[in-house]
Design a protein around this motif. Structure first.
Motif, PDB file in Angstrom:
ATOM      1  N   PRO A   1       1.013  -1.275   0.009  1.00 35.69           N
ATOM      2  CA  PRO A   1       0.196  -0.019   0.067  1.00 35.69           C
ATOM      3  C   PRO A   1       0.923   1.370  -0.044  1.00 35.69           C
ATOM      4  CG  PRO A   1      -0.797  -1.670   1.523  1.00 35.69           C
ATOM      5  CD  PRO A   1       0.593  -2.276   1.022  1.00 35.69           C
ATOM      6  N   GLY A   2       2.008   1.370   0.500  1.00 38.62           N
ATOM      7  CA  GLY A   2       2.876   2.363   0.614  1.00 38.62           C
ATOM      8  C   GLY A   2       4.001   2.416  -0.465  1.00 38.62           C
ATOM      9  N   ALA A   3       3.890   1.398  -1.328  1.00 42.50           N
ATOM     10  CA  ALA A   3       4.931   1.588  -2.494  1.00 42.50           C
ATOM     11  C   ALA A   3       4.491   1.995  -3.656  1.00 42.50           C
ATOM     12  CB  ALA A   3       5.214   0.148  -2.503  1.00 42.50           C
ATOM     13  N   GLY A   4       3.402   2.731  -3.882  1.00 36.97           N
ATOM     14  CA  GLY A   4       2.776   3.348  -5.067  1.00 36.97           C
ATOM     15  C   GLY A   4       2.201   2.390  -6.003  1.00 36.97           C
ATOM     16  N   ARG A   5       2.057   0.947  -5.422  1.00 40.47           N
ATOM     17  CA  ARG A   5       1.524   0.041  -6.450  1.00 40.47           C
ATOM     18  C   ARG A   5       0.104  -0.024  -6.351  1.00 40.47           C
ATOM     19  NH1 ARG A   5       6.072  -3.516  -7.550  1.00 40.47           N
ATOM     20  NH2 ARG A   5       7.989  -2.385  -7.161  1.00 40.47           N
ATOM     21  N   ASN A   6      -0.591  -0.255  -7.739  1.00 40.34           N
ATOM     22  CA  ASN A   6      -1.898  -0.634  -7.673  1.00 40.34           C
ATOM     23  C   ASN A   6      -2.124  -1.809  -7.283  1.00 40.34           C
ATOM     24  OD1 ASN A   6      -2.872   2.018  -8.652  1.00 40.34           O
ATOM     25  ND2 ASN A   6      -2.174   1.639 -10.650  1.00 40.34           N
ATOM     26  N   ILE A   7      -3.193  -2.393  -6.811  1.00 40.93           N
ATOM     27  CA  ILE A   7      -3.552  -3.657  -6.256  1.00 40.93           C
ATOM     28  C   ILE A   7      -4.760  -4.181  -6.881  1.00 40.93           C
ATOM     29  CG2 ILE A   7      -3.772  -5.337  -4.367  1.00 40.93           C
ATOM     30  CD1 ILE A   7      -1.020  -3.510  -4.269  1.00 40.93           C
ATOM     31  N   VAL A   8      -4.600  -5.281  -7.924  1.00 34.57           N
ATOM     32  CA  VAL A   8      -5.742  -5.576  -8.454  1.00 34.57           C
ATOM     33  C   VAL A   8      -6.056  -7.249  -7.754  1.00 34.57           C
ATOM     34  CG1 VAL A   8      -6.473  -6.654 -10.871  1.00 34.57           C
ATOM     35  CG2 VAL A   8      -4.720  -4.842 -10.768  1.00 34.57           C
ATOM     36  N   GLY A   9      -7.411  -7.100  -7.583  1.00 35.23           N
ATOM     37  CA  GLY A   9      -7.952  -8.454  -7.272  1.00 35.23           C
ATOM     38  C   GLY A   9      -8.879  -8.056  -5.746  1.00 35.23           C
ATOM     39  N   PRO A  10      -8.121  -7.537  -4.854  1.00 38.86           N
ATOM     40  CA  PRO A  10      -8.891  -7.683  -3.488  1.00 38.86           C
ATOM     41  C   PRO A  10     -10.207  -6.407  -3.491  1.00 38.86           C
ATOM     42  CG  PRO A  10      -6.499  -7.270  -3.093  1.00 38.86           C
ATOM     43  CD  PRO A  10      -6.935  -7.161  -4.671  1.00 38.86           C
ATOM     44  N   ALA A  11     -11.077  -6.676  -3.123  1.00 37.36           N
ATOM     45  CA  ALA A  11     -12.332  -5.724  -2.806  1.00 37.36           C
ATOM     46  C   ALA A  11     -11.880  -4.352  -2.087  1.00 37.36           C
ATOM     47  CB  ALA A  11     -13.376  -6.388  -1.983  1.00 37.36           C
ATOM     48  N   ASP A  12     -10.866  -4.487  -1.353  1.00 44.01           N
ATOM     49  CA  ASP A  12     -10.255  -3.196  -0.658  1.00 44.01           C
ATOM     50  C   ASP A  12      -8.737  -3.071  -1.390  1.00 44.01           C
ATOM     51  OD1 ASP A  12      -9.119  -1.529   0.904  1.00 44.01           O
ATOM     52  OD2 ASP A  12      -9.150  -2.646   2.849  1.00 44.01           O
ATOM     53  N   ALA A  13      -8.784  -2.506  -2.418  1.00 45.22           N
ATOM     54  CA  ALA A  13      -7.788  -2.111  -3.191  1.00 45.22           C
ATOM     55  C   ALA A  13      -6.683  -1.386  -2.422  1.00 45.22           C
ATOM     56  CB  ALA A  13      -8.059  -1.209  -4.298  1.00 45.22           C
ATOM     57  N   LYS A  14      -6.906  -0.828  -1.294  1.00 48.10           N
ATOM     58  CA  LYS A  14      -6.007   0.047  -0.206  1.00 48.10           C
ATOM     59  C   LYS A  14      -5.270  -1.208   0.652  1.00 48.10           C
ATOM     60  CE  LYS A  14      -7.441   4.468  -1.094  1.00 48.10           C
ATOM     61  NZ  LYS A  14      -6.592   4.860  -2.100  1.00 48.10           N
ATOM     62  N   LEU A  15      -5.946  -2.410   0.351  1.00 44.07           N
ATOM     63  CA  LEU A  15      -5.365  -3.547   1.463  1.00 44.07           C
ATOM     64  C   LEU A  15      -5.296  -3.082   2.917  1.00 44.07           C
ATOM     65  CD1 LEU A  15      -2.427  -5.069  -0.441  1.00 44.07           C
ATOM     66  CD2 LEU A  15      -4.644  -5.882  -0.082  1.00 44.07           C
ATOM     67  N   HIS A  16      -6.450  -2.549   3.424  1.00 46.61           N
ATOM     68  CA  HIS A  16      -6.689  -2.419   4.690  1.00 46.61           C
ATOM     69  C   HIS A  16      -7.312  -3.674   5.386  1.00 46.61           C
ATOM     70  CE1 HIS A  16      -5.729   1.879   4.673  1.00 46.61           C
ATOM     71  NE2 HIS A  16      -7.084   1.875   3.835  1.00 46.61           N
ATOM     72  N   SER A  17      -7.812  -4.415   4.497  1.00 45.42           N
ATOM     73  CA  SER A  17      -8.406  -5.602   5.027  1.00 45.42           C
ATOM     74  C   SER A  17      -8.252  -6.658   3.827  1.00 45.42           C
ATOM     75  CB  SER A  17      -9.765  -5.439   5.547  1.00 45.42           C
ATOM     76  OG  SER A  17     -10.776  -4.883   4.428  1.00 45.42           O
ATOM     77  N   LEU A  18      -8.332  -8.077   3.974  1.00 47.12           N
ATOM     78  CA  LEU A  18      -8.550  -8.938   3.018  1.00 47.12           C
ATOM     79  C   LEU A  18      -9.623  -9.847   3.363  1.00 47.12           C
ATOM     80  CD1 LEU A  18      -4.706  -9.882   2.705  1.00 47.12           C
ATOM     81  CD2 LEU A  18      -6.217  -9.066   0.965  1.00 47.12           C
ATOM     82  N   ARG A  19     -10.239 -10.406   2.333  1.00 46.21           N
ATOM     83  CA  ARG A  19     -11.165 -11.443   2.551  1.00 46.21           C
ATOM     84  C   ARG A  19     -10.391 -12.758   2.674  1.00 46.21           C
ATOM     85  NH1 ARG A  19     -15.155 -11.904  -1.929  1.00 46.21           N
ATOM     86  NH2 ARG A  19     -16.349 -13.182  -0.439  1.00 46.21           N
TER      87      ARG A  19
END
Length: 86
Positions: free
Chosen positions: A61-79
């Motif tokens: 989340p702090g590395a400036g990467r977009n995250i594809v897949g998780p409902a929470d794209a900021k990765l505060h939480s995961l399913r």
């Protein structure tokens, strides 16, 4: 390597629920986690979140990467998956 289960067993024996990213170590992920760039798969449904994957999802989340897949794209939480009783 990471332990995996078949998609059929995931659908019939487990259900997804939300879990804080910081406490996900050892849980079985229920969604894809793909950092972009480079677009390489980090986690797929059914994989256990091992220490290496936990470190990666902690810094993404702090590395400036977009995250594809998780409902929470900021990765505060995961399913993640939880076994159903019975």
């Amino acid at each position: 390597g990471a332990a995996t289960v078949s998609i059929r067993s995931v659908r019939t024996a487990m259900r997804p629920y939300w879990w804080l990213r910081s406490a996900a170590l050892g849980r079985m992920v229920a969604e894809f986690v793909i950092p972009y760039p480079p677009g390489l798969l980090l986690l797929a449904p059914g994989e256990l979140i091992d220490p290496s994957a936990q470190r990666a999802i902690d810094v993404l989340p702090g590395a400036g990467r977009n995250i594809v897949g998780p409902a929470d794209a900021k990765l505060h939480s995961l399913r993640v998956l939880m076994r159903l009783n019975g």
